[in-house]
Design a protein around this motif. Structure first.
Motif, PDB file in Angstrom:
ATOM      1  N   LYS A  88       0.206  -2.672   7.482  1.00  0.00           N
ATOM      2  CA  LYS A  88      -1.171  -2.247   7.740  1.00  0.00           C
ATOM      3  C   LYS A  88      -1.774  -1.547   6.523  1.00  0.00           C
ATOM      4  N   SER A  89      -0.921  -0.898   5.708  1.00  0.00           N
ATOM      5  CA  SER A  89      -1.418  -0.229   4.495  1.00  0.00           C
ATOM      6  C   SER A  89      -1.553  -1.202   3.330  1.00  0.00           C
ATOM      7  N   ASN A  90      -1.348  -2.501   3.611  1.00  0.00           N
ATOM      8  CA  ASN A  90      -1.337  -3.522   2.566  1.00  0.00           C
ATOM      9  C   ASN A  90      -0.204  -3.256   1.579  1.00  0.00           C
ATOM     10  N   PHE A  91       0.875  -2.668   2.089  1.00  0.00           N
ATOM     11  CA  PHE A  91       2.094  -2.353   1.330  1.00  0.00           C
ATOM     12  C   PHE A  91       1.852  -1.363   0.199  1.00  0.00           C
ATOM     13  N   LEU A  92       0.807  -0.537   0.358  1.00  0.00           N
ATOM     14  CA  LEU A  92       0.535   0.503  -0.633  1.00  0.00           C
ATOM     15  C   LEU A  92       1.368   1.755  -0.382  1.00  0.00           C
ATOM     16  N   GLY A  93       1.876   1.920   0.843  1.00  0.00           N
ATOM     17  CA  GLY A  93       2.738   3.053   1.137  1.00  0.00           C
ATOM     18  C   GLY A  93       2.174   3.963   2.214  1.00  0.00           C
ATOM     19  N   ILE A  94       3.048   4.825   2.751  1.00  0.00           N
ATOM     20  CA  ILE A  94       2.643   5.798   3.762  1.00  0.00           C
ATOM     21  C   ILE A  94       3.081   7.188   3.321  1.00  0.00           C
ATOM     22  N   ASN A  95       2.368   8.218   3.780  1.00  0.00           N
ATOM     23  CA  ASN A  95       2.657   9.576   3.326  1.00  0.00           C
ATOM     24  C   ASN A  95       3.699  10.263   4.214  1.00  0.00           C
ATOM     25  N   ASP A  96       4.050  11.482   3.845  1.00  0.00           N
ATOM     26  CA  ASP A  96       5.091  12.216   4.563  1.00  0.00           C
ATOM     27  C   ASP A  96       4.731  12.428   6.030  1.00  0.00           C
ATOM     28  N   HIS A 106      12.654  -0.006 -17.896  1.00  0.00           N
ATOM     29  CA  HIS A 106      11.497   0.869 -18.046  1.00  0.00           C
ATOM     30  C   HIS A 106      11.969   2.295 -18.298  1.00  0.00           C
ATOM     31  N   MET A 107      11.406   2.908 -19.308  1.00  0.00           N
ATOM     32  CA  MET A 107      11.538   4.352 -19.484  1.00  0.00           C
ATOM     33  C   MET A 107      10.263   4.960 -18.928  1.00  0.00           C
ATOM     34  N   ARG A 108      10.437   5.928 -18.051  1.00  0.00           N
ATOM     35  CA  ARG A 108       9.280   6.426 -17.303  1.00  0.00           C
ATOM     36  C   ARG A 108       9.234   7.947 -17.342  1.00  0.00           C
ATOM     37  N   LYS A 109       8.043   8.478 -17.605  1.00  0.00           N
ATOM     38  CA  LYS A 109       7.827   9.917 -17.540  1.00  0.00           C
ATOM     39  C   LYS A 109       6.731  10.189 -16.524  1.00  0.00           C
ATOM     40  N   ASP A 110       7.102  10.877 -15.439  1.00  0.00           N
ATOM     41  CA  ASP A 110       6.151  11.233 -14.387  1.00  0.00           C
ATOM     42  C   ASP A 110       5.725  12.678 -14.575  1.00  0.00           C
ATOM     43  N   PHE A 111       4.445  12.923 -14.420  1.00  0.00           N
ATOM     44  CA  PHE A 111       3.867  14.223 -14.737  1.00  0.00           C
ATOM     45  C   PHE A 111       3.551  15.018 -13.468  1.00  0.00           C
ATOM     46  N   PRO A 112       3.317  16.317 -13.606  1.00  0.00           N
ATOM     47  CA  PRO A 112       3.013  17.126 -12.420  1.00  0.00           C
ATOM     48  C   PRO A 112       1.862  16.541 -11.614  1.00  0.00           C
ATOM     49  N   ASN A 113       2.047  16.466 -10.304  1.00  0.00           N
ATOM     50  CA  ASN A 113       1.025  15.921  -9.418  1.00  0.00           C
ATOM     51  C   ASN A 113       0.943  16.719  -8.133  1.00  0.00           C
ATOM     52  N   GLU A 114      -0.267  16.961  -7.711  1.00  0.00           N
ATOM     53  CA  GLU A 114      -0.516  17.740  -6.492  1.00  0.00           C
ATOM     54  C   GLU A 114      -0.711  16.855  -5.268  1.00  0.00           C
ATOM     55  N   GLN A 115      -1.028  15.582  -5.492  1.00  0.00           N
ATOM     56  CA  GLN A 115      -1.349  14.704  -4.378  1.00  0.00           C
ATOM     57  C   GLN A 115      -0.291  13.626  -4.222  1.00  0.00           C
ATOM     58  N   GLN A 116      -0.061  13.214  -2.976  1.00  0.00           N
ATOM     59  CA  GLN A 116       0.919  12.172  -2.694  1.00  0.00           C
ATOM     60  C   GLN A 116       0.215  10.818  -2.736  1.00  0.00           C
ATOM     61  N   LEU A 117       0.270  10.192  -3.917  1.00  0.00           N
ATOM     62  CA  LEU A 117      -0.371   8.904  -4.140  1.00  0.00           C
ATOM     63  C   LEU A 117       0.600   7.972  -4.872  1.00  0.00           C
ATOM     64  N   GLN A 118       0.285   6.669  -4.850  1.00  0.00           N
ATOM     65  CA  GLN A 118       1.049   5.648  -5.559  1.00  0.00           C
ATOM     66  C   GLN A 118       2.544   5.733  -5.242  1.00  0.00           C
ATOM     67  N   THR A 119       3.421   5.858  -6.257  1.00  0.00           N
ATOM     68  CA  THR A 119       4.861   5.828  -5.986  1.00  0.00           C
ATOM     69  C   THR A 119       5.357   7.105  -5.321  1.00  0.00           C
ATOM     70  N   LEU A 120       4.483   8.099  -5.123  1.00  0.00           N
ATOM     71  CA  LEU A 120       4.858   9.266  -4.333  1.00  0.00           C
ATOM     72  C   LEU A 120       4.775   8.967  -2.836  1.00  0.00           C
ATOM     73  N   LEU A 121       4.116   7.870  -2.473  1.00  0.00           N
ATOM     74  CA  LEU A 121       4.090   7.419  -1.084  1.00  0.00           C
ATOM     75  C   LEU A 121       5.393   6.683  -0.759  1.00  0.00           C
ATOM     76  N   TRP A 122       5.793   6.722   0.505  1.00  0.00           N
ATOM     77  CA  TRP A 122       6.955   5.973   0.945  1.00  0.00           C
ATOM     78  C   TRP A 122       6.646   4.479   0.874  1.00  0.00           C
ATOM     79  N   HIS A 123       7.570   3.706   0.316  1.00  0.00           N
ATOM     80  CA  HIS A 123       7.306   2.279   0.140  1.00  0.00           C
ATOM     81  C   HIS A 123       8.619   1.515  -0.041  1.00  0.00           C
ATOM     82  N   LYS A 124       8.488   0.186  -0.106  1.00  0.00           N
ATOM     83  CA  LYS A 124       9.570  -0.702  -0.515  1.00  0.00           C
ATOM     84  C   LYS A 124       9.040  -1.589  -1.642  1.00  0.00           C
ATOM     85  N   ASP A 125       9.943  -2.060  -2.488  1.00  0.00           N
ATOM     86  CA  ASP A 125       9.562  -2.987  -3.549  1.00  0.00           C
ATOM     87  C   ASP A 125       9.651  -4.414  -3.024  1.00  0.00           C
ATOM     88  N   GLY A 126       8.985  -5.349  -3.717  1.00  0.00           N
ATOM     89  CA  GLY A 126       8.879  -6.694  -3.162  1.00  0.00           C
ATOM     90  C   GLY A 126       9.417  -7.821  -4.009  1.00  0.00           C
TER      91      GLY A 126
END
Length: 274
Positions: free
Chosen positions: A193-201, A127-147
Motif C-alpha cells: 500500500k505504501s508503494n514499497f516506500l516503507g512504513i514507520n515505527d 557501496h561505501m555509505r555515510k549517513d548523517f544525523p537525521n531527525e525524521q524517519q524517512l527513506q531507508t530509516l523506514l522499515w522496508h525490504k529490498d527487491g
C-alpha cells in the motif's frame, strides 16, 4: 480477469516453477562449508541474518580493504537536504577499486553466500555509505525490504563503533510460527500500500511488538550478513554520522536485474584511487 492479467499470473507461476527447479538442480553443486561457515548459512536460513566481525572472518584481503575504506570516509561530506530535518546519505561506488573488489570475491565469503542463496551467485559491487544525523524517519530509516532478488545477501561492515546515537541497523527475524507469518503477511500488504516506500515505527508496532525488534550496535569491524529482500529492516534515527560498507550478492539471474546496476554504474560517485 483480463487476458493481460491472466498472462501475468501464468508468467509469474512459470518463473517461480523454474526458480524451484533451478534450486533443486544446483543443490548437489553447492560448495562444501566448514563447520563454522555452516553455522552462518544455517542462521541466514533460519533468521535471515548473522552477525560476526572482520577479525573472526580472517579474510586475507581485509587489512588492505579496511585501510582504503578508512581513508575515504574522511572525504565524504554531507550532500544537500532532501527536506527540512533530513539529509541524504553520501554514497560512493567503490566496486572498481581492487581492494574492495578482491574482498568481495574472497572464496570463503562467496561460498557462504552461494550456500544461502542456493544458486550460482553474482557479486554486483560495493557501496561505501555515510549517513548523517537525521531527525525524521524517512527513506531507508523506514522499515522496508529490498527487491533485487528472491534471495540476496548484503554484507554490511561497520567502519567505526556504532551505538544508538549513530543509528545502528535494526531488523525483525524471519517468521518462525503461524502468527509470525500472519503478521509478516499483513506487513507485506502495508508495504504494498505504501508503494514499497516503507512504513514507520508507529505503523510497525501495530504488527510486531517493539520487544521483537533486533537492534545491532557493534564495534568497528562488525560484519552483518543479511538477506534484505526477506528480512524487514531499517537503520534508526541518528544524532551522529555512521559510515559503512555494503557488499551486494544475488543469484546470477536476479529477479529484478535493473535494481542491481546501481552497485557498479555511475548512479553514485566513483572515487579514483590516488
Amino acid at each position: 480477469m483480463t487476458i493481460a492479467k491472466l498472462n501475468d499470473k501464468i508468467n509469474t507461476l512459470t518463473s517461480e516453477l523454474g526458480y524451484q527447479i533451478s534450486l533443486s538442480k544446483h543443490r548437489k553443486k553447492l560448495p562444501v562449508l566448514s563447520n563454522s561457515d555452516q553455522l552462518i548459512a544455517k542462521s541466514l536460513k533460519r533468521e535471515g541474518i548473522y552477525i560476526t566481525s572482520l577479525e573472526n572472518l580472517e579474510l586475507p584481503s581485509t587489512a588492505q580493504m579496511l585501510e582504503l575504506a578508512n581513508s575515504y570516509t574522511a572525504m565524504m561530506k554531507s550532500p544537500r537536504n532532501i527536506q527540512s530535518g533530513y539529509k541524504l546519505p553520501q554514497i560512493y561506488t567503490v566496486t572498481d577499486l581492487p581492494e574492495f573488489f578482491t574482498w568481495g570475491i574472497e572464496e570463503r565469503l562467496q561460498n557462504i553466500v552461494e550456500n544461502y542463496i542456493g544458486l550460482p551467485i553474482a557479486f554486483h559491487g560495493v557501496h561505501m555509505r555515510k549517513d548523517f544525523p537525521n531527525e525524521q524517519q524517512l527513506q531507508t530509516l523506514l522499515w522496508h525490504k529490498d527487491g533485487e532478488d528472491r534471495r540476496m545477501i548484503k554484507v554490511i561492515v561497520y567502519l567505526h563503533n556504532v551505538t544508538q546515537k549513530h543509528g545502528a541497523f535494526e531488523y525483525i527475524p524471519l517468521p518462525s510460527n503461524f502468527l509470525d507469518w500472519y503478521n509478516y503477511y499483513r506487513i507485506n500488504y502495508a508495504l504494498w500500500k505504501s508503494n514499497f516506500l516503507g512504513i514507520n515505527d508507529q505503523q510497525m508496532i501495530n504488527f510486531i511488538p517493539r520487544s521483537a525488534w533486533k537492534y545491532c550496535p557493534g564495534k568497528a569491524g562488525t560484519v552483518i550478513f543479511v538477506d534484505p529482500s526477506n528480512v524487514l529492516h531499517h537503520s534508526t534515527v541518528r544524532s551522529e554520522a555512521r559510515s559503512t560498507l555494503f557488499f551486494i550478492y544475488t543469484s546470477n539471474l536476479p529477479k529484478r536485474p535493473e535494481l542491481c546496476t546501481q552497485y557498479n554504474d555511475d548512479t553514485f560517485i566513483k572515487p579514483k584511487k590516488e
